[in-house]
Design a protein around this motif. Structure first.
Motif, PDB file in Angstrom:
ATOM      1  N   CYS A 161      -0.133   3.420   3.455  1.00 43.95           N
ATOM      2  CA  CYS A 161       0.188   2.976   4.818  1.00 43.95           C
ATOM      3  C   CYS A 161       1.246   1.885   4.880  1.00 43.95           C
ATOM      4  CB  CYS A 161      -1.082   2.529   5.540  1.00 43.95           C
ATOM      5  SG  CYS A 161      -1.705   0.937   4.989  1.00 43.95           S
TER       6      CYS A 161
ATOM      7  N   CYS B  47      -7.225   0.873   3.478  1.00 43.78           N
ATOM      8  CA  CYS B  47      -7.216   2.253   2.970  1.00 43.78           C
ATOM      9  C   CYS B  47      -8.299   2.433   1.908  1.00 43.78           C
ATOM     10  CB  CYS B  47      -5.856   2.596   2.356  1.00 43.78           C
ATOM     11  SG  CYS B  47      -4.559   2.913   3.576  1.00 43.78           S
TER      12      CYS B  47
ATOM     13  N   CYS C 124       0.848  -1.186   0.000  1.00 41.36           N
ATOM     14  CA  CYS C 124       0.000   0.000   0.000  1.00 41.36           C
ATOM     15  C   CYS C 124       0.894   1.251   0.000  1.00 41.36           C
ATOM     16  CB  CYS C 124      -0.890  -0.009   1.232  1.00 41.36           C
ATOM     17  SG  CYS C 124      -1.940   1.440   1.345  1.00 41.36           S
TER      18      CYS C 124
ATOM     19  N   CYS D 282      -4.064  -0.820  -0.007  1.00 38.66           N
ATOM     20  CA  CYS D 282      -4.487  -2.019   0.718  1.00 38.66           C
ATOM     21  C   CYS D 282      -6.011  -1.941   0.883  1.00 38.66           C
ATOM     22  CB  CYS D 282      -3.801  -2.101   2.080  1.00 38.66           C
ATOM     23  SG  CYS D 282      -4.356  -0.852   3.258  1.00 38.66           S
TER      24      CYS D 282
ATOM     25  N   HIS E 203      -5.342   6.075  11.490  1.00 36.81           N
ATOM     26  CA  HIS E 203      -4.790   5.259  10.404  1.00 36.81           C
ATOM     27  C   HIS E 203      -4.106   6.155   9.372  1.00 36.81           C
ATOM     28  CE1 HIS E 203      -4.328   1.908   7.642  1.00 36.81           C
ATOM     29  NE2 HIS E 203      -4.743   2.710   6.683  1.00 36.81           N
TER      30      HIS E 203
HETATM   31 ZN    ZN Z   1      -3.108   1.132   3.242  1.00 36.74          ZN
END
Ligand code: ZN
Length: 175
Positions: free
Chosen positions: A10, A38, A7, A35, A51
């Motif tokens: 993140c 997200c 990702c 991902c 997050h």
């Molecule tokens: Zn992510």
């Protein structure tokens, strides 16, 4: 720079897929690896602020699609302080702006450049003659619970002497 399937926001490697950053020609260049977590949050438009602390890093990405996505998400989170720090090429910037709603493009700032939001309290920094009311809004007057004037970043609205008036943001200080 080769892109792998983690990702790009993140860093998670869980259920990563290539997602178009609209408006996009569907090429990898105009897409971002996201991902499932997200992607899900972005699609439903409800972002978990904790997050998305990962945007602090992804906003500096040299990959335009990643910078553009980060820019839009920072807008959604109201992190104008970070948006202001970003630097993008002009074409990238207009791509990024193309994905914002018209409301998100408007930023209201007081005399010192501090962001104003609906509900804020501000203080008037100069005596202002209020057209049509016959009174002067005195310097130092606090205006509570302001509203943003639709599509006009130069003005907010608020009550002074019980009258709802429009006030130039350059004569205001957030308190
Ligand atoms: Zn992510």
């Amino acid at each position: 720079m080769s892109r792998s399937s983690v990702c790009e926001l993140c860093g998670s490697s869980e259920a990563v897929s290539l997602t178009e950053v609209s408006p996009s020609d569907a090429s990898e260049e105009q897409s971002i690896y996201l991902c499932a977590n997200c992607k899900g949050q972005i699609e439903c438009g409800e972002l978990d602020e904790t997050h998305f602390n990962c945007l602090n890093d992804s906003m500096w990405s040299e990959i335009p699609a990643v910078a553009v996505m980060s820019y839009r998400l920072l807008h959604m989170l109201g992190r104008q302080d970070l948006v202001d720090m970003m630097y993008m090429e002009e074409t990238t910037k207009s791509w990024a702006d193309a994905g914002l709603s018209s409301e998100e493009k408007l930023v209201y700032k007081d005399a010192n450049g501090v962001i104003l939001q609906a509900g804020d309290t501000v203080v008037i920094t100069k005596d202002l003659d209020v057209k049509g009311t016959g009174f002067t809004a005195k310097r130092g007057t606090a205006v509570r619970n302001i509203g943003l004037v639709h599509n006009d970043v130069e003005h907010i609205e608020g009550r002074v002497n019980g009258v709802k008036i429009h006030i130039l943001t350059k004569f205001l200080k957030k308190s």
